[in-house]
Design an enzyme around this catalytic site. Structure first.
Site, PDB file in Angstrom:
ATOM      1  N   GLU A  99      98.670  22.612  54.326  1.00  0.00           N
ATOM      2  CA  GLU A  99      99.634  21.647  54.863  1.00  0.00           C
ATOM      3  C   GLU A  99      98.968  20.432  55.506  1.00  0.00           C
ATOM      4  O   GLU A  99      99.590  19.701  56.268  1.00  0.00           O
ATOM      5  CB  GLU A  99     100.575  22.319  55.872  1.00  0.00           C
ATOM      6  N   ASP A 189     101.387  19.301  45.888  1.00  0.00           N
ATOM      7  CA  ASP A 189     101.805  20.612  45.418  1.00  0.00           C
ATOM      8  C   ASP A 189     101.781  20.715  43.898  1.00  0.00           C
ATOM      9  O   ASP A 189     102.360  19.869  43.203  1.00  0.00           O
ATOM     10  CB  ASP A 189     103.244  20.914  45.864  1.00  0.00           C
TER      11      ASP A 189
END
Length: 697
Positions: A99, A189
């Site tokens: 993240e 992602d």
């Protein structure tokens, strides 16, 4: 997800040997691919061998590195590095930062784990005082003299790829090159390439990815590279020291709604690089926003500390298995909530607690049952922690309630619950609903815009289901009602806690603040929570007093919230007296109930509530409204069981009410067996890259 995103992406790279990339796969995803898609593993091995890709390391179970003890962060990175080296024959030099959560001490942590470089968002650098036009190369930072090379990842590319035409991406790359950029990094992602709503059709069936790779390969103004090659051949431009932070959406998600709105207003009031100078809240803010996430996090720290002590003298397979379970419990998603569901998903919470308690089961074998007052969740107030050989019971002064009840045999926290809270995203849903712009069903599936740009929902009418709680949902939470007046909830009020020693039990005396009872002159309340049988029994006895001069008549309710992992398992059942219901099916108005039985086939436990005197009982499911990649949805969180008594208390008298709960867990053997590391194919070429993909779940 592998079929729609990861496998097609790898296959596309295989077809375009001129396109180099850096990829990241979490440990569990590698394990799954090796067991279920060995062809993908083989393709990756070939890509590594011919120097087209590199594979990054990172935390094996994708932890937020700043949220776990240093020993676990280093251990997880080393474990994934070893795993990648064993499969592909090449040790990663770089690591994916989960993240992109950054804090200034991380260079020394990563260096200890053998990491030379990582990727951060451009916002990290802009907050450090750099300008966007300075970010076309790499930088170096350090902590305590340990260096780390940092690559800025383009925010603009993150929003363009793959949601806009390839031409717009090529235009952005050309403009950056013309402005003097020597290196442009896209890192995001892997799920965006087929798993996010609408992307499979666009990226693969409609040929977006083929077109993208073709144009990248044919562009005369750029060439693709791996991060490792960039690290070898391009020296960092300068040394920088960056403030802690993450990408701006994550920072916004960590805030309460009112603060999130101020944060967004401040960013919108500024333009270009100046907007990034609005300080991002730290990732740790999620632990303040969600007490359930904080409780799980601090429970994880307890297990980590005890396991570290045990590991000093014990290197048995059981201890190594416990270590794997602890690391699995550190997977990041369950400790926060954003567009990606996270904490709101009961199966993620169940897996985290289950992994922790399988590790603790080993530690409990030699434990002498005991209790202690301790501020384990670091909220400034002491809680009471009882831990025995069979289970653990935690009592919080907020509401004087049992907030955690662990059964080691089934590796279950019976109170793995989540309160419903206002979220900034709920306002987004309300606005879109009012304007008639919520995409539902086929309209949502066909929408190709990013999840940050369109409001999707899985069903209509979710706005009407938005309700909020005043406190965490726990066992033995109190409220009372006089006549037709509104109920008075005591759930959020601090009780005074006094431990009492008794033979083979722990007795806790709890009393609410006097002001909470002021609406009923003369009313006094004391609750006695008793814990016995090594943590397999927990009960509450209420004493309602009348210290006034007039008779008191009221309805007193004690509510307990049970954590089923979902609402659809046919083997999960609640029996109220002689009536049966499912966790998701409400049951009201059952009178004169002396016993309630809860059976969970999915989570392997049984609870029996003995009620004296018999009470009126009700059962109802509790749902929250949360957002995810696929849109807003109604999520089952827990089932509330309420017992109510209509009581009359004469002056200078009292009434006693009691609920005795006992729990039994069916032994669940450890599910996690780490595959033996083995070399799949020999490789000898460098590894590194332009696109980083990762698996969340």
């Amino acid at each position: 997800m592998a079929e729609r995103a990861y496998a097609p992406l790898v296959a596309a790279l295989y077809r375009h040997p001129e396109v180099k990339a850096t990829l990241h796969f979490s440990g569990p995803l590698l394990d799954w691919l090796e067991g279920n898609r060995p062809d993908v593993i083989g393709d990756l091995a070939d890509l590594v061998k011919r120097g087209q890709i590199e594979l990054l390391s990172g935390g094996y179970y994708e932890p937020i590195l700043v949220g776990v003890p240093r020993r676990d962060a280093v251990g997880q990175i080393r474990a994934l590095t070893d795993r990648v080296a064993a499969i592909f024959g090449r040790r990663p030099l770089g690591a994916w930062l989960t993240e992109r959560v950054w804090e200034p001490h991380l260079p020394s942590v990563l260096a200890e784990a053998g990491v030379a470089y990582t990727v951060l968002d451009e916002d990290h650098f802009l907050q450090g005082g750099l300008r966007r036009d300075e970010l076309g190369e790499s930088f170096i930072t350090e902590d305590q003299g340990f260096p780390l090379v940092l690559y800025p990842a383009s925010t603009r590319l993150r929003y363009l790829i793959p949601f806009r035409d390839v031409g717009q991406t090529m235009k952005e790359l050309r403009e950056r090159q013309a402005a003097g950029a020597k290196l442009i990094v896209y890192a995001d992602d892997g799920e965006k390439f087929g798993a996010w709503p609408g992307t499979y059709q666009r990226v693969h069936k409609d040929g977006w990815l083929e077109d993208f790779f073709t144009q990248i390969a044919q562009a005369d103004f750029l060439e693709t590279t791996t991060l490792e090659d960039a690290w070898i051949f391009q020296k960092p431009s300068r040394r920088v020291y960056l403030p802690g932070g993450t990408y701006h959406e994550m920072g916004e998600w960590s805030l309460e709604p009112a603060a999130a709105r101020r944060f967004t207003q401040a960013r919108n009031a500024l333009k270009d690089d100046l907007a990034s100078l609005v300080a991002l809240p730290p990732w740790r803010n999620f632990l303040a926003k969600y007490p359930e996430a904080n409780a799980l996090h601090k429970r994880m720290l307890i297990v980590s500390e005890e396991l570290a002590r045990r590991s000093i003298l014990d290197a048995s397979p059981e201890v190594r298995q416990a270590q794997q379970n602890l690391w699995r419990a550190q997977t990041n998603d369950v400790y926060w909530h954003g567009v990606f569901g996270g904490l709101y998903l009961p199966h993620l919470r169940a897996d985290a607690y289950g992994s922790l308690l399988r590790a603790e089961r080993l530690l409990a074998e030699r434990r002498v049952a005991s209790g202690e007052q301790r501020d384990y969740d670091v909220d400034g107030q002491d809680e009471y922690l009882f831990r025995g050989n069979a289970g653990a019971v935690f009592v919080h002064i907020e509401g004087g309630a049992v907030t955690e009840w662990d059964i080691y045999a089934s590796a279950t926290n019976l109170i793995d619950t989540l309160a419903r809270r206002p979220e900034n995203e709920h306002e987004q849903l309300r606005r879109a609903d009012k304007a008639g712009k919520v995409k539902i069903g086929k309209a949502a599936e066909k929408e190709t815009k990013s999840i940050h740009e369109v409001v999707r929902a899985k069903e209509r009418g979710l706005v009407k289901l938005l309700e909020y709680d005043d406190a965490r949902r726990a066992f033995f939470q109190d409220s009372f009602k006089v006549g037709r007046n509104d109920a008075v909830s005591l759930r959020a009020l601090p009780y005074q806690l006094t431990p009492q020693r008794e033979a083979r039990t722990v007795s806790l005396i709890l009393e609410p603040p006097a002001r909470a009872l002021a609406s009923v002159p003369g009313l006094g309340l004391r609750k006695d929570i008793r814990i016995a049988d090594e943590g397999l029994a927990a009960g509450v006895r209420y004493r309602l007093r009348n210290d006034g001069e007039s008779t008191i008549e009221l309805t007193f309710t004690s509510s307990s919230n049970v954590a089923f992992v979902g609402e659809t398992n046919a083997g999960d059942l609640v029996t109220v007296g002689t009536r049966k219901t499912a966790p998701a099916k409400p049951l009201d108005g059952v009178r004169n109930v002396a016993e309630i039985a809860v059976h969970s086939e999915a989570r392997h436990f049984d609870i029996t509530f003995a009620i004296d005197p018999p009470a009126d009982a009700s059962v109802r499911p509790i749902y929250a409204i949360a957002n995810s990649e696929e849109g807003f949805e109604r999520l089952y969180e827990q089932t509330e069981i309420a017992c109510s008594w209509n009581v009359t208390i004469e002056p200078d008298s009292h009434v006693d009410l009691e609920i005795r709960a006992t729990a039994v867990g069916q032994l669940v053997e450890p599910e996690l067996v780490k595959p033996a590391a083995r070399r799949k194919r020999s490789t000898a070429a460098p590894a590194g890259a332009e696109a980083a993909g990762r698996a969340r779940r």
